[in-house]
Every structure is written in structure tokens, then in C-alpha cells.
Design an enzyme around this catalytic site. Structure first.
Site, PDB file in Angstrom:
ATOM      1  N   SER A   1       0.799  -1.228   0.000  1.00 16.77           N
ATOM      2  CA  SER A   1       0.000   0.000   0.000  1.00 16.77           C
ATOM      3  C   SER A   1       0.826   1.270   0.000  1.00 16.77           C
ATOM      4  O   SER A   1       0.757   2.084   0.927  1.00 16.77           O
ATOM      5  CB  SER A   1      -0.952  -0.017   1.182  1.00 16.77           C
ATOM      6  OG  SER A   1      -1.671  -1.208   1.135  1.00 16.77           O
TER       7      SER A   1
ATOM      8  N   ARG B   1       7.349   6.145  -4.404  1.00 18.60           N
ATOM      9  CA  ARG B   1       7.874   6.815  -3.203  1.00 18.60           C
ATOM     10  C   ARG B   1       7.230   6.184  -1.980  1.00 18.60           C
ATOM     11  O   ARG B   1       6.157   5.606  -2.065  1.00 18.60           O
ATOM     12  CB  ARG B   1       7.589   8.323  -3.251  1.00 18.60           C
ATOM     13  CG  ARG B   1       6.239   8.769  -2.750  1.00 18.60           C
ATOM     14  CD  ARG B   1       6.007  10.243  -2.957  1.00 18.60           C
ATOM     15  NE  ARG B   1       5.698  10.532  -4.348  1.00 18.60           N
ATOM     16  CZ  ARG B   1       4.468  10.460  -4.870  1.00 18.60           C
ATOM     17  NH1 ARG B   1       3.442  10.106  -4.124  1.00 18.60           N
ATOM     18  NH2 ARG B   1       4.258  10.722  -6.131  1.00 18.60           N
TER      19      ARG B   1
ATOM     20  N   ASP C   1      -4.054  -2.078  -1.120  1.00 21.57           N
ATOM     21  CA  ASP C   1      -5.077  -2.396  -0.113  1.00 21.57           C
ATOM     22  C   ASP C   1      -6.458  -1.919  -0.546  1.00 21.57           C
ATOM     23  O   ASP C   1      -7.472  -2.559  -0.291  1.00 21.57           O
ATOM     24  CB  ASP C   1      -4.718  -1.846   1.274  1.00 21.57           C
ATOM     25  CG  ASP C   1      -4.418  -0.368   1.309  1.00 21.57           C
ATOM     26  OD1 ASP C   1      -4.423   0.282   0.244  1.00 21.57           O
ATOM     27  OD2 ASP C   1      -4.180   0.151   2.415  1.00 21.57           O
TER      28      ASP C   1
END
Ligand code: ADP
Length: 471
Positions: A144, A159, A197
């Protein structure tokens, strides 16, 4: 309450206010941002990533078989296996392991993935030690964080967010790193799907939702936990940035991971208050995920802390306490991110005499003695912060409903959002305030349909297994 404190609270209430005009403007801006994101490769912080997931359909509830899922994305690492029964139900086995803080930052990705692979070995020993030797279990990995995905089982980390910071991992394929660590332990597991997720939540709620009973279609998977994000099924023609020639001919749609935490990073419509700026300044992804930093569990406590420190610096609170402690304040108040949103969920609804329950809570959890007046101010701030968070949360939901509603024009079923995350599940009144703000925006005007927010409990893990099942 003294008048200076009262007017400081009024200032915050005004700066955090979310009215009808703001909600309408922000929803429109969200809709425009969706199109910009769907047309452009992820490259600047100016727009939402709108990441194609290569998941091209949504489960019906009829799927069968045993699948594994791993979920890395916040405070805890979860592993589960699901045995799909083909009737909207499944058997679930799962384990949860807190991710040690020292593996989240200032370390290597090898250290983190070696930790998660070792937890999978423990899980298999605990729950599936009777597996046939020839069996390789298919696994979906829920990861996630923003990932640039090029196939269902390939994705490079763009990132880190939510307090993770392992620089060597940025730009690398996370499935590849994970599989190497599983192979090193000789585990019979093949990671064949990379899920988010929020995608997982959409898939798991779609599998479990028996629409003949609920009379609703699941149109969004949404997370309101440590972070916030959402996914929905987009029509394939509306995704210009995807290379259509590489898709199977009959592909009609694809699940899009919006990464709505990055909505309006340029602050065209969102409140730009000095307290939001102070929170952003403390994060490792400064200037990114500014929407998330106004909404999710990781940041609500921090917003309260930053405002309290501002009030202290202005001489409005904790002055006697400061003097009585040799000119110091408790470190849980002075250090970032030690005031958990969970505490706010208790402060929010305290109706005890003179807020005695809050007094006890702050003594125990923050080592912070308070006066009744300070507690009144803290409760007011808590409610201002959480109300803004809940109202802002309605914006992406209303925008996506606006976008997909024509597809369901001939269908008499309601719309449902499958939700996961402690904030939406446990924060008192949060869910209702999201629904109230949705009603103010009113994207379902002119239809008989309603919106339902339904908790998809641990949906992210189950959904990742469903991703593996659908490959
Ligand atoms: P994750 O998103 O990391 O998978 P959760 O959905 O449990 O996990 O969300 C964790 C976040 O939710 C933390 O920021 C925590 O402070 C917050 N949180 C946990 N319990 C509550 C609660 N009862 N009320 C509000 N926030 C909570």
C-alpha cells in the site's frame, strides 16, 4: 473559558470549516483531477496518480480455491490464506505482526522483506503444515504505497509514504525483491499479483456482497486507516495513458488505484492553514499526500498536537504546567507523531463531569495534566479536526459516484462503498459525518438510489488473495 482561548478556537473552527460551496468546488476539482491523472504518466506532484492496476474484472462471488495474501502498508504486516467457497463466503486464516519501527526507515529494503518473508514461513508452519509437497500456493501481495505497475505482477515503488523511508527500494520492483526473499527460505509460494489495499478492499467486498440480498452494487473500495485511498472500476476507453494494444481484446474495464491521498497537492481548493503546513513539514514526503494529511489516522493526532503547541507558544494553554516542570512539557506533546488518533476517538465523545475521563486519559497516555478549561479546548479541537476529516472524505466518494452513476442508470440497486481502516470503523461518528457531507454534495440527486458505507473487515488481505485468484 478566557476570551483569548475562545477566539483562538473560533479562528481554527473557521479555518477548518467545510461548507456546501467548498464541497461542490472540491468535488468538481476531483473530477477534473481524475481525467488529468488518467491521461498522464505519474511524474509530477500536481495530479493524482490514477494508477492502472491490470485487474480487469471484479469477482462475482462464485470463485473457488485456496490462495494466500500478504499485506504490507502501515503499522502491521498481515498474512492470510483464504479458501473461496464459491457462494460469496470463504474460510479465512490470518496472522498479524507489528512492523518494527527500525525496519520502516533508516534501514534497507532487504531487512524489511527478509522480516516479512520470515513471517510467512511462520504462518505456513502454523496453519498449512499439511500441504502436499508439489503444491505451490499463489499469493497476492498488497503493497500500500504508490507503485508504478506495468503488469499484474510487476510494480516499481514510486515513493514511500506513511512514515516509511528506505531509499534503496525506490524505483525497484517490489514483487521481485519479495520473491527473492521467499525463495531464499525455500517457501512454496509464488507471488503472482500485486494489489493495493484499496483495490483489495474493492475486490473482497465485491466477492462478499450478495447483491440480491443487499440490493447494492459495490462501486468503490476505500481505506480510512493510517492513510486514505480508494479504487474503482474505470471504462477502458477512459484510460488514455494505458497501452491498449497490450490488453486482451475483450477488456472493457480496469480497476484504477486513484491514490486520492495525493488529491490537490498544489492546494488549489484544500484549506492551506499554518497547522496543516506544520504537519506536512514533519513528514518524509513533504508536499505530497496533502489530502491524506488532512484526513487519515496517522495525522489527526498530529494535527491536534501541532495546534496545542501553537496555543502553548501563544501563552493560551499549559503555562502553569510548564513552570511546574522546570520549563518543560511532556515529550509526547513536544515530539511529532506520538499523539495517536485513537486518543482523539475517546476525547471526541467524553461526556463525563468536567471531562474527567479525558483528564485520566491524557494523564495516562500523554503524561499530560490538564485543567478543565484546557480539556474543553482540546475536545473542541478534536471535534473540529475530525469533522473536517470526515467531510473531506466525502469528496472522492461523491466524485467517483458522479463519474460511474450513468453505468448503473438502468439498475435499481443502491451504491455501496467497501471500507477498511480503523478510522472509519472505530472513530465515533466518522462514518455518519462522511454520509452527511455526501448528502450535501448530493451526486445521486434525481435518482432513487442511496449510498452505503460498509465495512469490509480485513478486506485488503482477502482482496489480494482474490487478485491472485483472478489472474
Ligand atoms: P493500517 O491502515 O496501518 O493497516 P489501521 O486501519 O488499523 O491500520 O489504522 C491504523 C491507524 O488508525 C493509526 O493511525 C491509529 O492511530 C488509528 N486508529 C486506531 N484505532 C483507532 C480508533 N479507535 N479511532 C481512531 N483512529 C484509530
Amino acid at each position: 473559558m478566557n476570551s483569548e482561548l475562545t477566539s483562538a478556537l473560533e479562528e481554527i473552527a473557521n479555518a477548518f470549516a467545510v461548507d456546501k460551496a467548498f464541497l461542490a468546488k472540491a468535488t468538481n476539482h476531483f473530477l477534473v483531477s481524475m481525467d488529468v491523472g488518467l491521461a498522464n504518466e505519474v511524474s509530477t506532484r500536481g495530479y493524482m496518480p490514477m494508477i492502472p492496476t491490470y485487474v480487469t474484472s471484479i469477482p462475482t462471488g462464485k470463485e473457488h480455491g485456496l490462495y494466500l495474501a500478504a499485506d504490507l502498508g502501515g503499522t502491521n504486516f498481515r498474512v492470510c490464506s483464504i479458501n473461496l467457497r464459491g457462494d460469496n463466503t470463504f474460510d479465512l486464516k490470518q496472522s498479524k505482526f507489528p512492523v518494527p519501527v527500525e525496519l520502516m526507515k533508516g534501514n534497507t529494503s532487504d531487512a524489511l522483506f527478509s522480516f516479512v518473508a520470515s513471517k510467512i514461513e511462520i504462518f505456513l508452519n502454523d496453519h498449512h503444515d499439511d500441504l502436499d509437497e508439489s503444491v505451490t500456493l499463489k499469493m497476492g501481495l498488497t503493497f500500500s504505497f504508490p507503485v508504478e505497475q506495468t503488469a499484474i505482477d510487476r510494480g516499481k515503488l514510486i515513493r514511500w509514504t506513511k512514515g516509511f523511508d528506505l531509499p534503496d527500494c525506490v524505483g525497484r520492483d517490489v514483487v521481485d525483491i519479495f520473491q527473492r526473499h521467499l525463495d531464499a527460505l525455500k517457501l512454496p509460494v509464488a507471488v503472482i499479483a500485486l494489489a493495493n489495499d484499496t483495490v483489495g478492499t474493492l475486490l473482497s467486498r465485491s466477492y462478499s456482497n450478495d447483491s440480491s440480498k443487499t440490493n447494492s452494487n459495490t462501486v468503490i473500495g476505500a481505506i480510512f486507516g493510517t492513510g486514505t485511498n480508494g479504487a474503482y472500476l474505470e471504462t477502458i476507453e477512459n484510460i488514455p495513458k494505458i497501452e491498449h494494444k497490450f490488453l486482451p481484446k475483450n477488456t472493457t474495464g480496469m480497476v484504477i488505484n486513484t491514490e486520492w491521498g495525493s488529491f490537490d497537492n498544489t492546494l488549489e481548493v484544500l484549506h492551506a492553514t499554518k497547522w496543516d503546513a506544520a504537519v506536512d513539514k514533519e513528514t518524509s514526503n513533504k508536499g505530497y499526500h496533502l489530502f491524506e494529511k488532512r484526513i487519515s489516522g496517522m495525522f489527526l493526532g498530529e494535527l491536534l498536537r501541532v495546534i496545542l503547541m501553537d496555543f502553548f507558544n501563544r501563552g493560551l494553554v499549559f503555562q502553569d504546567l510548564y513552570k511546574s516542570r522546570d520549563n518543560t512539557l511532556p515529550h509526547r506533546l513536544t515530539e511529532p507523531f506520538l499523539l495517536s488518533s485513537k486518543i482523539l476517538s475517546y476525547l471526541e465523545i467524553d461526556d463525563s463531569t468536567e471531562l474527567k475521563m479525558s483528564e485520566l486519559l491524557m494523564e495516562n497516555e500523554l503524561r499530560l495534566p490538564t485543567t478543565y478549561e484546557e480539556r474543553q479546548a482540546i475536545q473542541r479541537l478534536t471535534r473540529i479536526i475530525s469533522s473536517r476529516a470526515a467531510s473531506l472524505s466525502a469528496i472522492p466518494i461523491a466524485a467517483i459516484v458522479t463519474r460511474v452513476k450513468d453505468q448503473y442508470a438502468d439498475d435499481d440497486k443502491d451504491f455501496e462503498v467497501g471500507c477498511d481502516g480503523s478510522l472509519i470503523e472505530f472513530y465515533p461518528g466518522f462514518k455518519q459525518k462522511v454520509l452527511d457531507a455526501f448528502e450535501v454534495i448530493n451526486p445521486l440527486q434525481g435518482t432513487n438510489k442511496k449510498l452505503h458505507l460498509r465495512i469490509a473487515k480485513d478486506g485488503s488481505g482477502v482482496g489480494a488473495a482474490l487478485c491472485a485468484c483472478m489472474v
